[in-house]
Design a protein around this motif. Structure first.
Motif, short mmCIF file in Angstrom:
data_model
loop_
_atom_site.label_atom_id
_atom_site.label_comp_id
_atom_site.label_asym_id
_atom_site.label_seq_id
_atom_site.Cartn_x
_atom_site.Cartn_y
_atom_site.Cartn_z
N VAL A 1 11.89 -3.70 4.39
CA VAL A 1 12.83 -2.33 4.31
C VAL A 1 12.03 -1.23 3.64
CG1 VAL A 1 14.25 -2.59 2.35
CG2 VAL A 1 15.23 -2.04 4.68
N LEU A 2 11.03 -1.75 2.77
CA LEU A 2 10.41 -0.63 2.04
C LEU A 2 9.51 0.06 3.05
CD1 LEU A 2 10.04 -2.27 -1.56
CD2 LEU A 2 11.20 0.03 -0.81
N ALA A 3 8.73 -0.79 3.81
CA ALA A 3 7.76 -0.29 4.68
C ALA A 3 8.50 0.63 5.77
CB ALA A 3 7.20 -1.50 5.51
N VAL A 4 9.53 0.34 6.33
CA VAL A 4 10.25 1.01 7.32
C VAL A 4 10.66 2.32 6.48
CG1 VAL A 4 12.59 1.24 8.58
CG2 VAL A 4 11.10 -0.99 8.37
N ASN A 5 11.04 2.24 5.26
CA ASN A 5 11.52 3.52 4.62
C ASN A 5 10.43 4.46 4.46
OD1 ASN A 5 13.92 4.59 3.71
ND2 ASN A 5 13.55 4.06 1.53
N TYR A 6 9.21 3.86 3.95
CA TYR A 6 8.12 4.87 3.81
C TYR A 6 7.65 5.27 5.34
CZ TYR A 6 7.84 4.16 -1.05
OH TYR A 6 8.29 4.09 -2.39
N GLY A 7 7.85 4.61 6.24
CA GLY A 7 7.42 5.14 7.78
C GLY A 7 8.16 6.07 7.93
N HIS A 8 9.40 6.35 7.54
CA HIS A 8 10.26 7.70 7.64
C HIS A 8 9.76 8.94 7.18
CE1 HIS A 8 13.71 6.04 9.92
NE2 HIS A 8 13.80 4.81 8.98
N LYS A 9 9.19 8.59 5.85
CA LYS A 9 8.43 9.62 5.32
C LYS A 9 7.09 9.98 5.62
CE LYS A 9 11.15 8.03 1.13
NZ LYS A 9 10.98 7.30 -0.23
N MET A 10 6.40 9.08 6.72
CA MET A 10 5.21 9.29 7.00
C MET A 10 4.24 9.12 5.96
SD MET A 10 5.57 10.12 10.42
CE MET A 10 4.08 10.99 10.97
N GLU A 11 4.46 8.09 5.27
CA GLU A 11 3.43 7.93 4.04
C GLU A 11 2.54 6.65 4.39
OE1 GLU A 11 4.65 7.98 0.00
OE2 GLU A 11 6.46 9.30 0.67
N LYS A 12 1.47 6.79 5.27
CA LYS A 12 0.97 5.95 5.78
C LYS A 12 0.22 4.92 4.85
CE LYS A 12 -3.58 5.25 8.10
NZ LYS A 12 -4.68 5.92 9.05
N LYS A 13 -0.08 5.09 3.62
CA LYS A 13 -0.74 4.13 2.58
C LYS A 13 0.12 3.18 2.16
CE LYS A 13 -5.07 6.03 1.36
NZ LYS A 13 -5.61 7.53 0.67
N LYS A 14 1.68 3.93 1.85
CA LYS A 14 2.35 3.01 1.39
C LYS A 14 3.11 2.14 2.60
CE LYS A 14 3.92 5.27 -2.92
NZ LYS A 14 4.84 6.08 -3.46
N VAL A 15 3.19 2.45 3.78
CA VAL A 15 3.44 1.85 4.74
C VAL A 15 2.68 0.51 4.94
CG1 VAL A 15 3.89 1.41 7.28
CG2 VAL A 15 4.72 3.35 6.09
N ILE A 16 1.32 0.69 4.71
CA ILE A 16 0.34 -0.40 4.94
C ILE A 16 0.48 -1.30 3.69
CG2 ILE A 16 -2.21 -0.93 4.67
CD1 ILE A 16 -2.70 1.78 6.08
N LEU A 17 0.76 -0.83 2.46
CA LEU A 17 0.81 -1.69 1.35
C LEU A 17 2.02 -2.62 1.49
CD1 LEU A 17 0.34 -2.57 -1.90
CD2 LEU A 17 2.11 -0.72 -2.22
N TRP A 18 3.14 -2.13 1.95
CA TRP A 18 4.35 -3.06 2.06
C TRP A 18 4.51 -3.93 3.12
CZ3 TRP A 18 6.84 -3.76 -2.53
CH2 TRP A 18 6.49 -2.66 -3.23
N LEU A 19 3.73 -3.40 4.26
CA LEU A 19 3.82 -4.23 5.55
C LEU A 19 2.75 -5.42 5.15
CD1 LEU A 19 5.18 -3.75 8.00
CD2 LEU A 19 3.00 -2.47 9.10
N SER A 20 1.74 -5.28 4.36
CA SER A 20 0.96 -6.39 4.08
C SER A 20 1.40 -7.26 3.28
CB SER A 20 -0.47 -5.73 3.50
OG SER A 20 -0.97 -4.77 4.06
N LEU A 21 2.40 -6.59 2.13
CA LEU A 21 2.85 -7.76 1.35
C LEU A 21 3.96 -8.54 2.26
CD1 LEU A 21 3.67 -5.57 -1.91
CD2 LEU A 21 2.07 -7.76 -1.43
N THR A 22 4.68 -7.92 3.12
CA THR A 22 5.60 -8.55 4.29
C THR A 22 4.81 -9.83 4.78
OG1 THR A 22 6.69 -6.25 4.41
CG2 THR A 22 7.17 -8.33 5.90
N ILE A 23 3.65 -9.57 5.34
CA ILE A 23 2.92 -10.49 5.86
C ILE A 23 2.50 -11.77 5.10
CG2 ILE A 23 0.86 -11.07 7.06
CD1 ILE A 23 0.75 -8.06 8.15
N VAL A 24 2.49 -11.44 3.69
CA VAL A 24 2.01 -12.58 2.95
C VAL A 24 3.17 -13.28 2.58
CG1 VAL A 24 1.23 -12.84 0.33
CG2 VAL A 24 0.23 -10.98 1.60
N GLY A 25 4.40 -12.70 2.36
CA GLY A 25 5.67 -13.34 2.14
C GLY A 25 5.72 -14.37 3.44
N GLY A 26 5.63 -13.77 4.71
CA GLY A 26 5.62 -14.46 5.88
C GLY A 26 4.76 -15.90 5.84
N PHE A 27 3.52 -15.45 5.44
CA PHE A 27 2.50 -16.65 5.55
C PHE A 27 3.05 -17.80 4.32
CE2 PHE A 27 -0.71 -14.49 7.71
CZ PHE A 27 -0.78 -15.31 8.96
#
Lengths: 108, 299
Positions: free
Chosen positions: B93-119
């Protein structure tokens, strides 16, 4: 809450803490299993199970309405999505659980 | 005559009635059907529980393990899995939120952490399946297809204790009914716990096994399992397996989206709606786990 969704993150952490606390309560209740909740029967099952189901629905509501943003969608979309499962799932469960009880009665 | 209708021209109305894009609507419709599928799974689990109320396995006797810890720790490991999935929902949800703000670096960070959680969740589930399939108590199947366990007096014991072998030494054990009967004859402190959790005496146990026993069951598979009613194992494999498959596909989709974010696809497109759509799917997976957790492990 509508305007805060895009500007800040505090509501995300608020929902996180609610989900975490509700889960912790569930696990603690599941481990200690208080006697009076186990021994009290209500609507065909233990009182404790009703508590678990209510807490689960609370968690589900926070995930769907907040994390999935459905609470902030237009009313028409919200009810288009919610009404079919809200009618069909309890209906299906009612049939399956009733039939389960009937299948038990056939074995004896 | 053959006027070509291109995308976006077919809709000649005013406002979009739902104020949501086509992609988001379709994701929601898919999730509704998926919710009904999972309801059918959990509903049939409920059917079997209502059909076998007395001989259904008790979850906290089945799921008692925690990595690197000995002894019984019911619920702790699934509680950890639940925490991992809730946490990965938060990072999503943080990644989605930073997506709304067009903050690419933060989207990458939180999306990566989501993938880690998934694994992490998938790893936990593999561990859980491993223990479920291996089992640690063993049991005996009977002619009436109810599973009985080995006990010492009024306390649960295991086939391994009775046979004096280490169940976790890595070797593949196999015992016959006669092995168990012979051991019961030489060790009078061991006896049988029946499927509805009452205890037989040693001599009753031997007589019971001679008349009713069919085979010794170690661990679990789709045919039978050492925990109790056959349907319990089948429900476990199908429900947690189907959910795990959802997590797995979710992780794959998240990786694809992450690559697109890094390449700047959504930056050029002008919006991060794709992250939002995958987010819906990912939260749905979390939502299903909330119900699986309650109905499989708590109730």
């Amino acid at each position: 809450m509508a305007n805060t969704t895009t500007n800040s993150n505090w509501w995300i952490w608020k929902v996180f803490w609610i989900l975490l606390i509700v889960t912790t309560v569930e696990v603690v209740l599941g481990i200690i299993k208080p006697g009076f909740l186990i021994n009290t029967q209500f609507l065909g099952t233990k009182l404790l199970n009703h508590i678990f189901i209510v807490l689960t629905i609370v968690k589900a509501a926070y995930i769907v309405l907040s994390f999935m943003h459905l609470g902030h969608e237009r009313k028409s979309l919200k009810w288009t999505i919610l009404i079919p499962p809200l009618i069909l799932i309890p209906y299906l469960l009612f049939i399956l659980l009733t039939e389960g009880g009937y299948a038990l009665s056939l074995m004896h | 005559m053959s006027e070509k209708v291109t995308y976006g021209q077919a809709w000649k109305g005013g406002d979009k009635p739902f104020a949501a894009s086509y992609g988001k609507l379709m994701m929601w419709f898919f999730l509704i059907t998926d919710a009904l599928t999972f309801s059918a799974f959990l509903g049939s689990y409920g059917f079997y529980r209502f059909k076998y109320p007395d001989i259904w396995p008790v979850p906290e006797e089945v799921f008692t393990h925690f990595p690197f810890l000995h002894g019984d720790h019911p619920l702790l490991f699934v509680a950890l899995m639940t925490f991992i999935l809730i946490m990965s929902s938060v990072t999503m949800v943080l990644a989605v939120n930073y997506g709304h703000k067009m903050e690419k670096k933060k989207v990458i960070l939180w999306l990566s952490l989501t993938i880690v959680g998934g694994f992490m969740f998938l790893g936990s589930q593999a561990w859980e399946w491993g223990h479920f399939i291996h089992g640690d108590k063993g049991a005996i199947d009977t002619k009436t297809e109810s599973i009985v366990h080995i006990a010492e007096g009024e306390k649960m014991s295991s086939v391994y204790n009775l046979m004096e072998v280490d169940g976790h030494d890595g070797s593949h054990h196999h015992f016959t009914i006669n092995n168990v009967i012979n051991k019961l004859e030489t060790k009078p402190n061991f006896n049988i716990r029946t499927a509805n959790k009452s205890y037989l005496s040693n001599s009753e146990s031997i007589k019971f096994l001679q008349e009713e026993g069919t085979e010794v069951v170690l661990g679990a598979n789709l045919k039978h399992n050492e925990y109790g009613v056959q349907n319990f194992g089948q429900c476990f494999f199908f429900i947690t397996g189907f959910h795990g498959f959802h997590v797995f596909s979710g992780v794959i989709i998240l990786i694809v989206i992450l690559i697109n974010v890094i390449k700047g696809t959504y930056e050029r497109r002008g919006h991060y709606e794709m992250v939002e759509k995958v987010g819906l799917y990912w939260h749905f997976v979390d939502l299903v786990w909330v119900f699986v957790f309650t109905f499989f492990y708590l109730v």
